[in-house]
Design a protein around this motif. Structure first.
Motif, PDB file in Angstrom:
ATOM      1  N   ALA A 287      -5.410   3.940   3.021  1.00 44.91           N
ATOM      2  CA  ALA A 287      -5.497   2.418   2.765  1.00 44.91           C
ATOM      3  C   ALA A 287      -4.693   1.528   3.748  1.00 44.91           C
TER       4      ALA A 287
ATOM      5  N   LYS B  82     -14.875  -3.072  10.093  1.00 45.90           N
ATOM      6  CA  LYS B  82     -14.528  -2.611   8.849  1.00 45.90           C
ATOM      7  C   LYS B  82     -15.453  -1.291   8.164  1.00 45.90           C
TER       8      LYS B  82
ATOM      9  N   ARG C 129      -8.383  -4.822  -2.442  1.00 48.10           N
ATOM     10  CA  ARG C 129      -8.286  -5.832  -1.436  1.00 48.10           C
ATOM     11  C   ARG C 129      -9.551  -6.188  -1.066  1.00 48.10           C
ATOM     12  N   TRP C 130     -10.621  -5.344  -0.990  1.00 50.70           N
ATOM     13  CA  TRP C 130     -12.015  -5.842  -0.938  1.00 50.70           C
ATOM     14  C   TRP C 130     -12.565  -6.966  -2.095  1.00 50.70           C
TER      15      TRP C 130
ATOM     16  N   GLN D 125      -8.206   4.838  -3.794  1.00 55.34           N
ATOM     17  CA  GLN D 125      -8.119   3.497  -3.242  1.00 55.34           C
ATOM     18  C   GLN D 125      -8.733   2.344  -4.036  1.00 55.34           C
TER      19      GLN D 125
ATOM     20  N   TYR E 165     -14.232   2.207   8.422  1.00 55.73           N
ATOM     21  CA  TYR E 165     -13.156   2.672   7.676  1.00 55.73           C
ATOM     22  C   TYR E 165     -13.781   3.379   6.349  1.00 55.73           C
TER      23      TYR E 165
ATOM     24  N   TYR F 276      -8.779  -0.869  11.699  1.00 56.76           N
ATOM     25  CA  TYR F 276     -10.174  -0.947  11.909  1.00 56.76           C
ATOM     26  C   TYR F 276     -10.537  -2.410  12.085  1.00 56.76           C
TER      27      TYR F 276
ATOM     28  N   TRP G 290      -6.241   0.147   6.803  1.00 55.20           N
ATOM     29  CA  TRP G 290      -7.289  -0.763   6.877  1.00 55.20           C
ATOM     30  C   TRP G 290      -7.245  -1.860   7.947  1.00 55.20           C
ATOM     31  N   TYR G 291      -6.141  -2.326   8.360  1.00 52.96           N
ATOM     32  CA  TYR G 291      -6.297  -3.336   9.499  1.00 52.96           C
ATOM     33  C   TYR G 291      -5.982  -2.715  10.668  1.00 52.96           C
TER      34      TYR G 291
ATOM     35  N   ALA H  84      -7.643  -0.210  -1.020  1.00 52.94           N
ATOM     36  CA  ALA H  84      -8.683  -0.842  -0.371  1.00 52.94           C
ATOM     37  C   ALA H  84      -9.711  -1.460  -1.250  1.00 52.94           C
TER      38      ALA H  84
ATOM     39  N   ASP I 119       0.727  -1.098  -0.104  1.00 47.63           N
ATOM     40  CA  ASP I 119       0.138  -0.005   0.133  1.00 47.63           C
ATOM     41  C   ASP I 119       0.966   1.298   0.041  1.00 47.63           C
TER      42      ASP I 119
END
Length: 555
Positions: free
Chosen positions: A511, A520, A299-300, A292, A523, A517, A514-515, A296, A52
């Motif tokens: 981004a 989720k 990743r989603w 993002q 975020y 949160y 992310w981890y 992000a 990221d």
């Protein structure tokens, strides 16, 4: 009857289409390549957070270099040379990514792309604006930029499909080389249209008080490099990582240069420049969320989206997974991805990975049922969509929605009710904020990652954000072309991309949290709040921005 658009638009359209084909092909697979386990046909095996950070820095720098590239185009190289130089450097960089895997060569290739984009990007946007400086094209500039923007997104749409094919059929290296071929094809098209573009490439004469090239290199570029080095070398991290600190420090001399540009400008130029600076600031928030899509949202798509292909399409799309073993007692699943030659997990709950092994912790009954529903076994094939294919959803929406939006603006223009260009930008911020709410709902439906959700959530999110993008991004380019003093239009275009650059870097910073949160949806709620904040600032500034437009004889 003379056309409403100059002939040069056609050639610039396809030049930019193929340049963006290469650029977005890289973005679509960049994160996936960096986190892919290393091996003869693998990637770089970097952590998600490091990937990221590199991604955010890369896209930030590709939009930071247009500052110096735009200046050199305006004052030294001219527009033709800048476009050719930028295009060739990017092509070499793309091909370099495919030919060399070692990290020093990887970073060098990225550097060539970053520098090349700095010459190419502001210059071609400036040339387009120059084509619309005379009648009867002048009043169709917004529509011209919308059409040009659709060319960008045709390239962005087809590139991910071709990238998926190339890396499935051959590997990462061939996919990167394909990007370079696209850039070279764009330069061929630009050359074919030379006679239709020539009149828009005349350099504006310098005036007393204009910045000199020596001043920019010695007083701006060199201090930026030194400041970046200081930011990198500071013990610890002020802003989270060495690259973020270096980028922030490097921006300080450049921002100071633009402030001094305003202070030294002629009196009649100050208000248009000030208006552009204010637009740049609120646009940064848009880019921080929009970019993002490569982090992000990728990743989603990779971990939280159900990418299983309907059985009826399996034979068409080919084999994706061959699950070798599945021992639920030990919470272990071993996956071999023959088609992609990379490890992919069935569910986004991987604790750690080693080679082809993926370990899961705390598998719920629902997750176990999901795995059992796949009928895992030594000979069971599972078919999934490529993750990067989701990157084509946004440009698909751009292609579909651009004609409708251009038609809407034309209809409102005939009725005398078309919003001003600044109003369109502010509206774009609000609409983009709504896309964050779509993802907030998706995160809630995913039960915080326990359940994979429908890909239609991403389709809907990209649909909403695309409407906001079409209101903001091409209108920002158009506004710079309208309000910039003619003698440094490309330099101000570089300022627009500087704002883009800072926003891009912020997207990587956001981004990387992310981890942080555990829940989720929060975020996406943070992203929504940032855009609403920018929207409210835009509403507050709108009266001033519209007044400046009227003072310049614009609407």
């Amino acid at each position: 009857m003379k056309s409403k658009h100059p002939k040069g638009l056609f050639y610039l359209f396809f030049t930019e289409m193929w340049e963006r084909f290469g650029y977005y092909l890289i973005l679509g697979i960049f994160i996936l390549y960096m986190i892919d386990p290393s091996g003869p046909k693998g990637g770089l095996s970097l952590s998600d957070k490091m990937a990221d950070d590199i991604f955010g820095t890369y896209i930030a720098l590709t939009y930071l270099t247009p500052f110096i590239g735009g200046f050199l185009a305006d004052r030294v190289l001219g527009y033709f040379k800048s476009i050719y130089l930028g295009g060739v450097l990017m092509a070499i960089g793309y091909i370099g990514l495919g030919c060399f895997k070692e990290l020093p060569w990887f970073y060098l290739s990225l550097g060539l792309i970053i520098v090349g984009n700095g010459f190419f990007k502001p210059t071609i946007s400036t040339v387009l604006g120059n084509l619309y400086q005379e009648e009867p094209y002048k009043n169709n500039k917004d529509s011209g930029y919308n059409i040009f923007y659709m060319g960008i997104n045709i390239g962005a749409f087809i590139c991910n499909i071709i990238a998926a094919f190339m890396r499935n059929k051959f590997g990462w290296e061939e996919a990167f080389i394909t990007a370079g071929m696209g850039m070279l094809l764009g330069l061929v098209i630009f050359t074919l249209g030379r006679r239709h573009i020539l009149r828009a490439t005349q350099i504006k004469p310098a005036e007393k008080g204009d910045a000199k090239i020596s001043d920019v290199l010695i007083k701006v570029f060199l201090p930026a490099v030194i400041a970046g080095g200081i930011g990198w070398g500071i013990p610890g991290n002020i802003l989270g990582s060495n690259t973020t600190d270096a980028f922030a420090f490097a921006c300080i001399p450049i921002i100071y240069f633009y402030i001094s540009l305003y202070l030294k400008a002629k009196q009649e130029e100050k208000r248009p420049i000030a208006a552009l600076f204010l637009v740049f600031i609120i646009c940064m928030f848009f880019w921080a969320i929009f970019k993002q899509n490569g982090t992000a949202l990728t990743r989603w798509a990779n971990y939280y989206t159900d990418r299983r292909v309907p059985v009826s399409l399996e034979k068409t799309l080919g084999k994706i997974y061959l699950v070798e073993t599945a021992d639920y007692k030990d919470k272990e699943v071993t996956v071999y991805d023959e088609q992609f030659r990379v490890r992919k997990d069935i569910h986004g709950k991987a604790l750690r990975e080693r080679g082809k092994e993926v370990y899961f912790k705390n598998i719920t009954s629902d997750q176990k049922e999901e795995l059992e529903a796949l009928d895992t076994g030594p000979n069971k094939k599972i078919y999934l969509y490529n993750t990067e294919l989701f990157q084509s959803i946004n440009p698909f929406w751009v292609i579909v929605l651009t004609p409708f939006l251009v038609g809407l603006w034309a209809y409102l223009r005939r009725k005398g009710r078309e919003p001003s260009t600044p109003a369109k930008i502010v509206l774009g911020l609000f609409i983009t904020a709504l896309s964050c709410l779509v993802m907030l709902c998706a995160a809630y439906m995913a039960n915080n990652g326990a359940v994979k959700v429908s890909p239609w959530w991403l389709v809907a999110c990209y649909g909403v954000i695309t409407i906001g993008e079409l209101c903001l991004s091409p209108m920002g380019l158009s506004l710079v072309s309208k309000l910039s003093p003619p003698r440094f239009t490309a330099l101000m275009m570089g300022g627009f991309f500087l704002a883009n650059s800072i926003g891009n870097k912020l997207s990587g910073v956001l981004a990387s949290t992310w981890y942080n949160y555990e829940y989720k949806p929060y975020y996406f709620l943070v992203n929504f709040s940032l855009l609403i904040f920018a929207f409210l600032i835009g509403v507050w500034l709108l009266k001033f921005l519209n007044k400046v437009m009227r003072e310049q004889g614009l609407n």
